[in-house]
Design a protein around this motif. Sequence first.
Motif, PDB file in Angstrom:
ATOM      1  N   GLY A 270      -5.739  70.706  -3.728  1.00 58.85           N
ATOM      2  CA  GLY A 270      -6.554  71.757  -3.115  1.00 58.85           C
ATOM      3  C   GLY A 270      -8.040  71.628  -3.394  1.00 58.85           C
ATOM      4  O   GLY A 270      -8.804  72.530  -3.074  1.00 58.85           O
ATOM      5  N   CYS A 271      -8.474  70.501  -3.956  1.00 61.44           N
ATOM      6  CA  CYS A 271      -9.888  70.392  -4.321  1.00 61.44           C
ATOM      7  C   CYS A 271     -10.730  69.879  -3.163  1.00 61.44           C
ATOM      8  O   CYS A 271     -11.935  69.767  -3.279  1.00 61.44           O
ATOM      9  CB  CYS A 271     -10.050  69.459  -5.505  1.00 61.44           C
ATOM     10  N   GLY A 272     -10.097  69.546  -2.028  1.00 55.28           N
ATOM     11  CA  GLY A 272     -10.874  69.142  -0.870  1.00 55.28           C
ATOM     12  C   GLY A 272     -10.874  67.654  -0.595  1.00 55.28           C
ATOM     13  O   GLY A 272     -11.716  67.166   0.169  1.00 55.28           O
ATOM     14  N   LYS A 273      -9.951  66.922  -1.177  1.00 65.25           N
ATOM     15  CA  LYS A 273      -9.911  65.479  -0.956  1.00 65.25           C
ATOM     16  C   LYS A 273      -9.563  65.150   0.492  1.00 65.25           C
ATOM     17  O   LYS A 273     -10.263  64.378   1.152  1.00 65.25           O
ATOM     18  CB  LYS A 273      -8.861  64.819  -1.871  1.00 65.25           C
ATOM     19  N   SER A 274      -8.490  65.762   0.951  1.00 62.88           N
ATOM     20  CA  SER A 274      -8.091  65.484   2.341  1.00 62.88           C
ATOM     21  C   SER A 274      -9.175  65.949   3.297  1.00 62.88           C
ATOM     22  O   SER A 274      -9.439  65.298   4.314  1.00 62.88           O
ATOM     23  CB  SER A 274      -6.794  66.198   2.681  1.00 62.88           C
TER      24      SER A 274
ATOM     25  N   ASP B 236      -4.769  58.631   2.694  1.00 62.18           N
ATOM     26  CA  ASP B 236      -4.599  59.958   2.116  1.00 62.18           C
ATOM     27  C   ASP B 236      -3.288  60.014   1.347  1.00 62.18           C
ATOM     28  O   ASP B 236      -2.224  60.159   1.935  1.00 62.18           O
ATOM     29  CB  ASP B 236      -4.617  61.011   3.228  1.00 62.18           C
ATOM     30  N   GLU B 237      -3.359  59.921   0.061  1.00 63.53           N
ATOM     31  CA  GLU B 237      -2.182  59.941  -0.805  1.00 63.53           C
ATOM     32  C   GLU B 237      -1.030  59.143  -0.203  1.00 63.53           C
ATOM     33  O   GLU B 237       0.050  59.679   0.021  1.00 63.53           O
ATOM     34  CB  GLU B 237      -1.738  61.390  -1.046  1.00 63.53           C
ATOM     35  N   PRO B 238      -1.239  57.872   0.064  1.00 60.33           N
ATOM     36  CA  PRO B 238      -0.205  57.133   0.786  1.00 60.33           C
ATOM     37  C   PRO B 238       1.054  56.924  -0.032  1.00 60.33           C
ATOM     38  O   PRO B 238       2.097  56.617   0.531  1.00 60.33           O
ATOM     39  CB  PRO B 238      -0.879  55.795   1.097  1.00 60.33           C
TER      40      PRO B 238
ATOM     41  N   GLY C 151     -14.383  81.763   5.429  1.00 61.33           N
ATOM     42  CA  GLY C 151     -15.429  81.973   4.448  1.00 61.33           C
ATOM     43  C   GLY C 151     -15.314  81.028   3.254  1.00 61.33           C
ATOM     44  O   GLY C 151     -16.224  80.927   2.445  1.00 61.33           O
ATOM     45  N   GLN C 152     -14.174  80.313   3.193  1.00 55.20           N
ATOM     46  CA  GLN C 152     -13.897  79.563   1.980  1.00 55.20           C
ATOM     47  C   GLN C 152     -14.409  78.126   2.103  1.00 55.20           C
ATOM     48  O   GLN C 152     -14.148  77.441   3.086  1.00 55.20           O
ATOM     49  CB  GLN C 152     -12.375  79.571   1.768  1.00 55.20           C
ATOM     50  N   ALA C 153     -15.155  77.684   1.086  1.00 52.56           N
ATOM     51  CA  ALA C 153     -15.685  76.329   1.118  1.00 52.56           C
ATOM     52  C   ALA C 153     -14.624  75.366   0.614  1.00 52.56           C
ATOM     53  O   ALA C 153     -14.114  75.525  -0.489  1.00 52.56           O
ATOM     54  CB  ALA C 153     -16.929  76.242   0.261  1.00 52.56           C
TER      55      ALA C 153
END
Lengths: 370, 295, 299
Positions: free
Chosen positions: A42-46, A161-163, A18-20
């Motif tokens: 946790g903001c959705g970057k990955s 991704d955050e290399p 349910g979580q966006a």
Amino acid sequence: MSAFSRLRLDGVSRRFGGQAALTELDLTIESGEFIALLGPSGCGKSTALNCLAGLLPLTQGSIWQDERRIDTLPPERRGFGMVFQSYALFPHLTVRANIAFGLRMRRLPREETRRRTEEAVRLVRLEDHVDKLPGQLSGGQQQRVAIARAVVFEPSLVLMDEPLSNLDAKLRLEMRTEIRRLHQSLGLTTVYVTHDQEEALSLADRLVVLREGRVQQIGSPRELHNRPANWHVADFMGYRNLWRGRVDRLDGNRATIESSGQRLLGEAVGDLRTGADTMVAVRPEDIRVDGPGETPNAMSAIIEVVEYQGRELAAEARTDTGMLLHLRTEQRIAPGDQVKLAIDPQRLLVYPADAARRTDLPASGSEAAR
Amino acid sequence: MATTTEAPPTRPSTTTERRRRITARPAAWIVWGVVIFFFLNLLGVVASVLVSSFGQRWFDTWLPDGYTTRWYGRAWDEFALLQVITVTLQVSVLVVGLSLLIGVPAAYVLARRSFPGKRVIFLVFLLPILMPPITYGIPLATVLYKFGLAGNMSGVVLANLVPSVPFVILTMTPFIEQIDPRMESAARMCGAGLRTVFLRVLTPLLVPGILASAILVLVRTVGMFELTFLTAGPDSQTLVVALYYSMSASGIRAQQSVDAMAVIYTSMMLVLLVVALRYVNPTQLVARVKDEPEH
Amino acid sequence: MSDAGPGRPLAHWQHRLAERGVDRQLWLLVPALIFVVALFLYPFFYGLTLSFQPTNGGPFSDYARFFSDAYERGTIWITLRIALPAALLNVLAAVPIAYRMRGRFRGKRLVTTLLVVPITLGTVLTAQGLLNFLGPTGWFNRILLATSLVDEPVRLTHNYWGVFFSLVITGFPFAFLLVLSYLSGIDPTLERAAATLGADWRRRFTQITLPLLMPGLATTFCLTFVLAFSVFPSAVLVGNPAGETRVISLAAYQAAYEQYDYPYASAIAMIMGFVELVIIAVVLAARSRFYTGSTGGKG
Ligand SMILES: Nc1ncnc2c1ncn2[C@@H]1O[C@H](COP(=O)(O)OP(=O)(O)OP(=O)(O)O)[C@@H](O)[C@H]1O
Ligand SMILES: [Mg+2]
């Protein structure tokens, strides 16, 4: 070199249960750009990056490469390269074989594979280590292998991704330069995920700031640095001083604010009305110590805590009216000193406070603001 | 794993120390006594077969009258052991190969993915291990006979696959879970399709797991009595089944040649065991209990 | 899907399927599914339907036949009387021994390796060895006679005890290795923590280790029980297959391959599977009452 002239993300969303995790990301990437996706953990970057790569199915939206819809293609058919946070090198293959992997997948002639692999090895300066296994390399070397592996087949888009997050501070600076150098010399198009605002500012042509899965602002490093679009972005971009206040007077962009019994003069950003609740944002380095007494935004305060940070000192001060300030200065100050402080009205940004949630003001500045 | 299990308290008082020793000693003796008694009996069981197989004549004495190796020659001819061993090896190799081919991809999906009905499918794969072989062996043999597949080697192989495939799935799952899924993502981002990911990336990384599960299936197939017994014809008996027949028909044949055959079977199993223990932990030979789904 | 934004199209159907875990990778499951359906489920249901189509009588007459005949019905009891005590003994004996032997000591590898031997020997060979070793003129009875513990040979083969010993010889190492692996999965610092709180070894065992071990013991019991329940070769070879060790698998076998009455054999097999699953279900239900999460150890 790039196989497209523009890549368009159209309302890309992703939900877990349910979580966006990502909500309606619209973004157009021009060929040759270096774009940084920036935001707190946790903001959705990955999530955004994996959706773009094809490693995660979308909940909504579509992705277009020029006029071709590509979100239905499996990751291996999109022709993007990716550098993973944990490198994800193949442990059973040598450095050379790891780098050559993408070329072999494309069934290039043996001679060309060899030549391009050598070239990539030279590019990331790993000539002495080509026959080692990944387990025998240092973190920085592994990182270089991962980058070489992602760029060797000249992908139309490189995703990172955050290399640098697993590297120590010094190596991080070196690799940052290296990545920028590769991007320029190979003419890559890059999407780079990080939670480090400094890294993003120094690398990217354009920054995309995410918060709770939503885009907050898209802009150049200068825009982001000087004019965050809302106080959340400001908070994230290193505006450590965030004070609540109320608009006293509004004069075009000039706003007079009342905050903890202090009258402040600043620049209004966004929709403000007289009497509205506001959030005032100031960078620690924009607070001057011992300014001339008669400037606007002058206040007197007592230094409470001082941290030594090389050339500068970072300090916490409390004004007579009880306001807590974070500041940076080259002047020598000590706890207990009585100081006069001043803030340039141009550098004091006034934002509307969120109507719905007014409690999520961070207790102290965010990590990234250091 | 910790070296000490009976770690003393942070400040060991002398009384608790002494009490521990007093209570620990007899318990330890009893435990070791039971273990040694068990091993002595086990030794007796194995040695009596071994000694008997080399004995001239052994009747109501401690040891046989004299020693000979002729029973082995007898057993070899009487029971057509060359053929039996060939069949055993063929069956085992086929079962191992097929169960790996079927089981490893399934184990991959079950380890990595969640999809509707996964629990049911997992349970169905678990059932053949939880049920006694006779229970499903008899209906299975009936069906195989109906299709003309039993009574020959194909029947034996098919029947032995039933517990082997689930076993491969259970042993492979933890090995697959150990591999970072980003490794596969990385391969796909390099342009590798599903098949290539499997062949170039996963398989090399899974070699230890595949070896372990192959050797375990091999041991179980060579030792599997019930299913082979139910589906084998005269020409498709494996060594255990041949041994069973020769034992249940004892009286006709000299006891010693049955023993000789048993020794041949034992040595075959022991060779396999030695090989197996090079690759797997003894507990794995038993089962991969850790991987059962929690309810 | 519910709150798709206005004017925003849903994602492509492939994404929506993938979201539920359905994509091309599931094809990898297909061979195994075909296999389990063709070789396990189909035969099983075939057997089930066959058991309701007896050669003569109504659909349940084969089941009625089994339960009305005391000789047949008794096989359930005979099987349980052998399998339950054997499985229980194996598990219970394994606990203290494994408790002693966890941790590292010299020769541990040797002990565990030796314990694997009887598992690989299998029931047939064990039966042959037991006949020689425990028989009236075997070494075991000789030692008993020589030490004057008994006056005449004890009868240990071709009866209940022969089968029981064969189950212990193959089942105990099995149970031991499982219990050992469960035990070493329990973080030893938990016991040390209990020790610092003043618990003596007895209470450390009963209050800490045993409760954490219980789920593992239940699983071990189930697996050992499955082995013991399907006892077949040893019941014939070292037991008394006409009398006190006529186990249910033997009854099923005889129905199928001596009387060629496949429906009846299937019925017996179904009864056998049912009885076994009932017992396993009971044990697993009891198991679920214990804590089954991580025990903080290596596994
Ligand atoms: N597989 C998943 N299942 C459920 N929720 C997930 C999953 N992956 C991510 N999320 C949730 O989605 C949100 C965004 O996750 P994401 O990994 O994109 O964050 P991130 O911005 O990359 O953070 P970080 O900087 O820590 O890597 C998080 O709240 C996370 O809990
Ligand atoms: Mg991330």
